[in-house]
Design a protein around this motif. Sequence first.
Motif, PDB file in Angstrom:
ATOM      1  N   THR A 113       0.318   3.562  -3.174  1.00 49.43           N
ATOM      2  CA  THR A 113      -0.782   4.811  -3.218  1.00 49.43           C
ATOM      3  C   THR A 113       0.585   5.800  -3.386  1.00 49.43           C
ATOM      4  OG1 THR A 113      -0.314   4.639  -0.285  1.00 49.43           O
ATOM      5  CG2 THR A 113      -2.394   4.467  -1.500  1.00 49.43           C
TER       6      THR A 113
ATOM      7  N   ASN B  25      -0.885   8.459  -6.456  1.00 45.25           N
ATOM      8  CA  ASN B  25      -0.569  10.430  -6.083  1.00 45.25           C
ATOM      9  C   ASN B  25      -0.136  11.128  -7.051  1.00 45.25           C
ATOM     10  OD1 ASN B  25      -2.469  10.604  -3.948  1.00 45.25           O
ATOM     11  ND2 ASN B  25      -1.294   9.646  -2.532  1.00 45.25           N
TER      12      ASN B  25
ATOM     13  N   LEU C  69       0.836  -1.409   0.202  1.00 45.03           N
ATOM     14  CA  LEU C  69       0.039  -0.047  -0.446  1.00 45.03           C
ATOM     15  C   LEU C  69       0.404   1.391  -0.063  1.00 45.03           C
ATOM     16  CD1 LEU C  69      -2.825  -0.259   2.037  1.00 45.03           C
ATOM     17  CD2 LEU C  69      -3.289  -0.002  -0.239  1.00 45.03           C
TER      18      LEU C  69
ATOM     19  N   SER D 191      -6.468   9.506  -0.909  1.00 44.46           N
ATOM     20  CA  SER D 191      -5.970   9.639   0.027  1.00 44.46           C
ATOM     21  C   SER D 191      -6.401   9.277   1.661  1.00 44.46           C
ATOM     22  CB  SER D 191      -4.821  10.541   0.624  1.00 44.46           C
ATOM     23  OG  SER D 191      -4.168  10.937  -0.222  1.00 44.46           O
TER      24      SER D 191
ATOM     25  N   ARG E 267       1.040  -2.027   5.523  1.00 48.79           N
ATOM     26  CA  ARG E 267       1.001  -0.706   4.176  1.00 48.79           C
ATOM     27  C   ARG E 267       2.664  -1.252   3.638  1.00 48.79           C
ATOM     28  NH1 ARG E 267      -2.550   2.638   4.026  1.00 48.79           N
ATOM     29  NH2 ARG E 267      -0.729   3.900   2.537  1.00 48.79           N
TER      30      ARG E 267
ATOM     31  N   ALA F  25      -8.399   5.321   0.320  1.00 54.46           N
ATOM     32  CA  ALA F  25      -7.132   4.538   0.863  1.00 54.46           C
ATOM     33  C   ALA F  25      -6.475   4.635   2.287  1.00 54.46           C
ATOM     34  CB  ALA F  25      -5.994   4.774   0.315  1.00 54.46           C
ATOM     35  N   ASP F  26      -6.779   5.083   3.198  1.00 58.83           N
ATOM     36  CA  ASP F  26      -5.776   5.555   4.518  1.00 58.83           C
ATOM     37  C   ASP F  26      -7.080   4.750   4.952  1.00 58.83           C
ATOM     38  OD1 ASP F  26      -3.770   6.272   3.615  1.00 58.83           O
ATOM     39  OD2 ASP F  26      -3.504   8.263   4.120  1.00 58.83           O
TER      40      ASP F  26
END
Length: 549
Positions: A46, A50, A42, A66, A78, A69-70
Amino acid sequence: MPLTKLFRSAAIAASFAVLVPAISLKQAVAQKPVATVSIAPLDRLTTDINELLTAVSASSVQPMISFFADHYTQGMDRTRPAGVLVTLNNQAPSALIFLPIKDEAALFTALEGIGVQADELESNLWELITPGQAMFVKKSDGWLFVAQTEDELSALPADPAAALGGLYKTYDLAVRMNVQALPAEMKNMVMENMRMGFENGLQANPNQTEDEREAARQAGEAQIEQINRMMEETEQAFVGWSFDSANQRMYVDVGSLAVPGTSMAKSAELALEAESDYSAFILPNAVMKFRQTALIAEGDREASVTSVNGSLKQVESMIDKDDKLDAGLKDLLKGVVGSLGALVKDTINEGKLDGVGSASLADGRLQLLIGGRIADGNALAAKVQEAAAELEGKSGAPEFEFGYETYKGVTLHRATVALPPQAQQIIGDQALLTVGTADKGFIIGLDAAGDALVKGAIDAMQSSGPQKVSPFEADIQVGAILEFVKTIVPNPMVEKAAETIQSYAESDMVRITSRAIPRGATIRLSIDEGILQAIGGAVQGGGGGAGGF
């Protein structure tokens, strides 16, 4: 392995991927997966997403992405990959999802926000109640495994990441198909659907003549037979996507691997030995260039010739249907097409294709350089000369000069063609074509300045000699092309894209590169940051899609 085979292998993989809904999984671990989905850790995934959003000027959606995803991955590790293993049980495909976990309670709490409830059935076993269906989750050795039934979680791999084969180290997202794990019944079903679609397509075109229909039938049947052979001989096929944050470049890889000892494997071995006589045959400051080199196995030549025959029939049909051409010119054009087609087929039957092309926009004028291997370059010159004799005296016919010079063993010819005003903006007052022919090769140069371009290419080719090469490569310098296009065809999207990409002069390439490997091949499409920025700039310049090309 020829590129057409590589793309078809990927298409086969995609066809089977469509047939893989998660239905039922039993003895998943004991079976070899027919499909494997790899998802990068992850933290890296991510970051790359981004970076990609920033590159395409879509950073406004980053906060939302974000957040999701978080928030909805709380409790997950992660730094390790996730994935899906798809297996078959009595031809029923199903999926086993695995997630790296540190704190499953934190993950379940986050999922409650979207209506997912986790009911603990026993230690390390939960039932997930979702709005649409129930699923089961089991924790084992730092992984959460997700399946549709509890029975499917009875036997689990100790290290599921090992099944990804390292895909997550190279790609953000990848899918690998094990074609040989598919049952014969499923392969037959795919082939039958292809045949039905082909037959329906033939019947749906009432405007075809009998000759056209027969040519299309022969070409289609040859392709279906080739696809069927590829399904039998392809061991694996994969596709992978990633964003290279360090170099600000997005790429997609497609590849396939043949079953050992098959004709596809032997064809792939040939690619490892391919040499090109045209590796140095590139224009200086080229904004576009390509090269393809292939050794064609004897068993593959018939299918290639059949494909050429189908294309020739289509071209002849287009000529026949063109009402702007008189009967004499139609016959002449069909004769030229037939002669060129015969030379192409002879080249295929000799077992080697080797061709290159490039384009330059130096000083605001288009220059082209094309060359390649052909079975009989002298016959090519003779056929063109015959056609030129037929055109002599006709209005608008090019002016030809055949055999005006022999340069380092290459016979040079030239043709001067009058151009309409629009084309003069690109090429000049008139088009000056220089054609070089030799026993086994040809060269075509478009340059208003004369034949120096072609002679320079001959010099470079002869000084470099044959070189070992990859099967295919192509580069497109998008920034220079956009700058050129905007001066000819004013368009707000083009102008905005050209303006944006100028800040990325060293990062404005689209590249296609292939690599031959034992029993297979891979091909990569890469897109530089400047082009991604230009896409975002073009959308903004066009009012979010109000304009267009």
